[in-house]
Scaffold this active site. Structure first.
Site, PDB file in Angstrom:
ATOM      1  N   ASP A 137       1.066  -1.102   0.112  1.00 55.57           N
ATOM      2  CA  ASP A 137      -0.207  -0.217  -0.227  1.00 55.57           C
ATOM      3  C   ASP A 137       0.871   1.255   0.010  1.00 55.57           C
ATOM      4  O   ASP A 137       1.890   1.318   0.892  1.00 55.57           O
ATOM      5  CB  ASP A 137      -0.682   0.076   1.087  1.00 55.57           C
ATOM      6  CG  ASP A 137      -2.091  -0.411   0.894  1.00 55.57           C
ATOM      7  OD1 ASP A 137      -2.744  -0.200  -0.076  1.00 55.57           O
ATOM      8  OD2 ASP A 137      -2.943  -1.195   1.973  1.00 55.57           O
ATOM      9  N   ASP A 138       0.469   2.267  -0.930  1.00 52.89           N
ATOM     10  CA  ASP A 138       1.123   3.559  -0.888  1.00 52.89           C
ATOM     11  C   ASP A 138       2.632   3.300  -0.923  1.00 52.89           C
ATOM     12  O   ASP A 138       3.250   4.333  -0.385  1.00 52.89           O
ATOM     13  CB  ASP A 138       0.757   4.144   0.222  1.00 52.89           C
ATOM     14  CG  ASP A 138      -0.950   4.454   0.336  1.00 52.89           C
ATOM     15  OD1 ASP A 138      -1.447   4.352  -0.930  1.00 52.89           O
ATOM     16  OD2 ASP A 138      -1.360   5.017   1.422  1.00 52.89           O
ATOM     17  N   CYS A 190      -7.307   1.750  -2.877  1.00 57.82           N
ATOM     18  CA  CYS A 190      -7.212   0.406  -2.397  1.00 57.82           C
ATOM     19  C   CYS A 190      -8.178  -0.839  -3.102  1.00 57.82           C
ATOM     20  O   CYS A 190      -7.608  -1.717  -3.515  1.00 57.82           O
ATOM     21  CB  CYS A 190      -7.505   0.365  -0.737  1.00 57.82           C
ATOM     22  SG  CYS A 190      -6.453   1.462  -0.063  1.00 57.82           S
ATOM     23  N   HIS A 222      -9.500  -6.195   2.003  1.00 57.57           N
ATOM     24  CA  HIS A 222     -10.147  -5.093   1.551  1.00 57.57           C
ATOM     25  C   HIS A 222     -11.103  -5.216   0.285  1.00 57.57           C
ATOM     26  O   HIS A 222     -11.351  -4.443  -0.563  1.00 57.57           O
ATOM     27  CB  HIS A 222      -9.183  -3.754   1.188  1.00 57.57           C
ATOM     28  CG  HIS A 222      -9.575  -2.515   1.574  1.00 57.57           C
ATOM     29  ND1 HIS A 222      -8.885  -1.285   1.706  1.00 57.57           N
ATOM     30  CD2 HIS A 222     -11.110  -1.879   1.902  1.00 57.57           C
ATOM     31  CE1 HIS A 222      -9.629  -0.383   2.150  1.00 57.57           C
ATOM     32  NE2 HIS A 222     -11.015  -0.708   2.439  1.00 57.57           N
TER      33      HIS A 222
END
Length: 295
Positions: free
Chosen positions: A57-58, A96, A164
């Site tokens: 993530d990121d 996401c 997610h």
């Protein structure tokens, strides 16, 4: 029950190709052009490859192998040196849930109804978007994931980390084991997800809740927990065909890492170096193809 009218990959070959080159990212904002590192390790002599997708993530490209003077990423550097760097990869989405849907199905996320940055809180609306713990959105069962497509080829699969793609008021059938994965260890949403009225984010082993972050599970320990689960899965299946999807989210704001990781770049640099350490732990195992996602 799952629908019989699944959207299929069509054959095993595109799935292996997807696992070999899929380098997308769950980035909270910004453009959808990203960088990636692909590494091919030792091949199994008795058949098709085992492979690992590491999804971060990121996770920016502020790494040593991309020229950063301050972020120490020795394991990612080694992957880049021994494999290849993808410097102009385009993700299917910049946030996401949609990026995960696209990665795991090989289809644009909008085709499965997971798009945008809002959530549906009403059942039956068909508007999934970003999937929060108290919304009804989820990856439709009609979609075929990599794990499901690999089933006929006798692959064992595991998802570790952030899912997610569906939880819907604690509906565990929407977790990875409901989408073809044999095992799951991780969180249904981001480690910081949920409004004030929602309890601390749970951690699951398969479909069993084993604790909640901040209550009986220390958030920073997730780095070690995910690494241990990943290396154990690889070791346990070393003589079999396997697919591991490792979705780290410690670089997702608010970033976190165990206390022994420090960096001149501050908390984000420490989180990056913790993720690099996980890459090193996984690299010690026998796989064929690893993919590290970078944004």
């Amino acid at each position: 029950m799952k629908s019989s009218s699944k959207q299929s990959f069509g054959s095993l070959a595109p799935v292996v190709l997807l696992a070999a080159v899929a380098v997308t990212c769950a980035r909270a904002s910004g453009a959808s052009r990203h960088e990636g590192v692909v590494h091919e390790a030792r091949s199994r002599a008795d058949g098709p490859p085992n492979f690992v997708i590491i999804f971060a993530d990121d996770f920016g490209f502020d790494l040593e192998c991309f020229g950063s003077p301050t972020t120490r990423t020795v394991n990612i550097n080694r992957m880049a040196a021994e494999g290849m760097k993808l410097t102009q990869w385009n993700t299917a989405h910049s946030i996401c849930s949609p990026s995960r849907a696209a990665l795991l199905t090989g289809r644009y996320a909008i085709r499965s109804g997971i798009f945008g940055n809002k959530s549906s809180h009403a059942p039956g609306t068909g508007d999934h978007r970003v999937v929060h713990p108290i919304c009804y959105g989820h990856l439709p069962f009609s979609e075929v994931t990599i794990a499901e497509a690999l089933k006929p080829a006798n692959y064992t699969s595991m998802a570790i980390g952030k899912w997610h793609l569906g939880y819907a008021y604690e509906n565990t059938t929407l977790l990875p084991i409901g989408h073809g994965f044999d095992h799951f260890y991780g969180t249904p949403v981001t480690h910081c997800e949920g409004p004030a009225s929602y309890p601390a984010v749970p951690v699951f082993s398969d479909d069993k809740k084993i604790g909640r972050i901040g209550i009986d599970i220390v958030r920073e320990d997730l780095v070690y927990r995910y690494s241990d689960q990943a290396t154990k899965f690889i070791s346990d299946n070393a003589d079999e065909r396997f697919f591991l999807y490792l979705a780290m989210d410690n670089t997702h704001s608010p970033v976190f890492s165990p206390a022994n990781f420090t960096s001149p770049r501050g908390p984000y640099g420490a989180a990056t170096e913790a993720l690099d350490w996980v890459v090193g732990q996984v690299r010690t195992k026998h796989t064929v193809t690893m993919v590290l996602e970078l944004s």
